[in-house]
Motif scaffolding. Structure first.
Motif, PDB file in Angstrom:
ATOM      1  N   SER A  68       0.830  -1.205   0.000  1.00  0.00           N
ATOM      2  CA  SER A  68       0.000   0.000   0.000  1.00  0.00           C
ATOM      3  C   SER A  68       0.870   1.263   0.000  1.00  0.00           C
ATOM      4  O   SER A  68       1.909   1.318   0.652  1.00  0.00           O
ATOM      5  CB  SER A  68      -0.909   0.029   1.231  1.00  0.00           C
ATOM      6  N   GLN A  69       0.414   2.268  -0.759  1.00  0.00           N
ATOM      7  CA  GLN A  69       1.071   3.574  -0.765  1.00  0.00           C
ATOM      8  C   GLN A  69       0.125   4.597  -0.145  1.00  0.00           C
ATOM      9  O   GLN A  69      -1.084   4.562  -0.388  1.00  0.00           O
ATOM     10  CB  GLN A  69       1.431   4.001  -2.189  1.00  0.00           C
ATOM     11  N   PHE A  70       0.676   5.504   0.643  1.00  0.00           N
ATOM     12  CA  PHE A  70      -0.171   6.494   1.300  1.00  0.00           C
ATOM     13  C   PHE A  70       0.661   7.710   1.683  1.00  0.00           C
ATOM     14  O   PHE A  70       1.896   7.661   1.715  1.00  0.00           O
ATOM     15  CB  PHE A  70      -0.846   5.900   2.540  1.00  0.00           C
ATOM     16  N   GLN A  71      -0.036   8.808   1.952  1.00  0.00           N
ATOM     17  CA  GLN A  71       0.614  10.044   2.350  1.00  0.00           C
ATOM     18  C   GLN A  71       0.845  10.043   3.863  1.00  0.00           C
ATOM     19  O   GLN A  71       0.169   9.312   4.596  1.00  0.00           O
ATOM     20  CB  GLN A  71      -0.258  11.243   1.958  1.00  0.00           C
ATOM     21  N   PRO A  72       1.781  10.857   4.342  1.00  0.00           N
ATOM     22  CA  PRO A  72       2.029  10.901   5.792  1.00  0.00           C
ATOM     23  C   PRO A  72       0.784  11.180   6.617  1.00  0.00           C
ATOM     24  O   PRO A  72       0.605  10.611   7.697  1.00  0.00           O
ATOM     25  CB  PRO A  72       3.061  12.023   5.935  1.00  0.00           C
ATOM     26  N   ASP A  73      -0.111  12.046   6.094  1.00  0.00           N
ATOM     27  CA  ASP A  73      -1.312  12.355   6.882  1.00  0.00           C
ATOM     28  C   ASP A  73      -2.354  11.225   6.829  1.00  0.00           C
ATOM     29  O   ASP A  73      -3.370  11.278   7.522  1.00  0.00           O
ATOM     30  CB  ASP A  73      -1.933  13.673   6.435  1.00  0.00           C
ATOM     31  N   GLU A  74      -2.090  10.189   6.025  1.00  0.00           N
ATOM     32  CA  GLU A  74      -2.975   9.020   5.974  1.00  0.00           C
ATOM     33  C   GLU A  74      -2.423   7.855   6.805  1.00  0.00           C
ATOM     34  O   GLU A  74      -3.103   6.846   6.995  1.00  0.00           O
ATOM     35  CB  GLU A  74      -3.146   8.549   4.522  1.00  0.00           C
TER      36      GLU A  74
END
Length: 304
Positions: A264-270
């Motif tokens: 999974s790829q996600f942003q720091p705020d996620e």
């Protein structure tokens, strides 16, 4: 030691009502009743410890009742939550329980508490030996370390228990539940919001095309930048990132996170975050527990 049992009920017209108390409790002050109800100000199901004057209560709201156990001065509160919850959910109280029903409930609570895994742990020689050795070595707390496989570990405690890191952590969690340790959050770690795995790496992406294939480019810093960096003892270089796909150059790439376990790829705020706690020894409770176990062992030896 559990010294007694009491039940209260909230009447919307006249307020808190004292319904029942065991014969081992001579009286319950109005101040105590108010404190117990004030602790459960929302009056929905839940567990609380209540300290009033020189008495301590373990209380559980099971609407419309508040069931309360009066504790001895050194009795840890934490282990009582789950047994109280289990017995109350399994009970079949009538709308207006008779005295015998409350007596039976108290007996069931005592039986459940005494047979709980935490109760067994608190009477074991292994626990007292562990606490004695900890105090002998002058260890007042355990600091957490991070392990990618299981998360929080306590290497110093591992050495004392002789167990693997996972089993030691379970052992310490039970002692914390019992009030032997208190926890203080000291470190936060990122983990995947999808699979909750800890194997997360950060990647820098091009803000123009989102590709993560970048080349690092360093240039000599300008005179103004050199002056700023001289005070921090850094080398006078400016850092840029050049995208190998679209050739866009930037000093502020986009940070993305990748879970290497599920992809999974996600942003720091996620991202999901988890605190790691320092475990601080509650010495008075630990000493009281050791004394209680040693006295119990001595009584058994004398009876034999």
């Amino acid at each position: 030691m559990i010294k007694g049992f009491a039940v209260f009920r909230m009447d919307p017209k006249i307020g808190p009502q004292h319904i029942y108390r065991s014969d081992t409790i001579r009286e319950i002050s109005h101040q105590e009743v108010l404190a117990i109800f004030a602790t459960h100000n929302l009056f929905r199901e839940g567990f609380r410890g209540v300290h009033v004057s020189n008495r301590t209560w373990a209380t559980y709201v099971f609407p419309p009742w508040i069931v309360a156990l009066l504790l001895g001065p050194d009795e840890p509160i934490g282990p009582l939550r789950e047994p109280m919850k289990r017995i109350l959910h399994a009970s079949k109280l009538s709308d207006n329980p008779k005295v015998e029903e409350w007596k039976n409930l108290y007996h069931e609570l005592l039986t459940e508490i005494q047979s709980s895994p935490v109760a067994d742990l608190l009477t074991s020689q292994r626990t007292t030996d562990f606490l004695k050795e900890m105090m002998k070595l002058g260890i007042h707390f355990f600091d957490p370390h991070f392990n990618f496989e299981i998360g929080t570990t306590y290497p110093v405690a591992d050495h004392l228990t002789g167990l693997n890191s996972y089993d030691t952590r379970l052992f310490l969690e039970k002692l914390t539940l019992a009030g032997i340790f208190t926890s203080e959050p000291v470190i936060g770690v990122t983990h995947c919001p999808i699979c909750l795995g800890f194997k997360v790496v950060s990647r820098l992406a091009c803000p123009k095309c989102s590709v993560t294939a970048l080349d690092v480019v360093r240039f000599p810093a300008s005179q103004e930048t050199q002056k700023e960096e001289a005070s921090t003892s850094k080398k006078p270089m400016e850092l840029f990132y050049s995208c190998l796909t679209c050739q866009h150059t930037t000093s502020e790439p986009v940070v993305t996170l990748l879970c290497t376990e599920c992809g999974s790829q996600f942003q720091p705020d996620e991202a999901a975050y988890r605190n790691m706690d320092r475990l601080v020894l509650n010495r008075p409770i630990a000493e009281s527990l050791i004394k209680k176990v040693e006295e119990s062992d001595a009584e058994k030896s004398n009876s034999n």
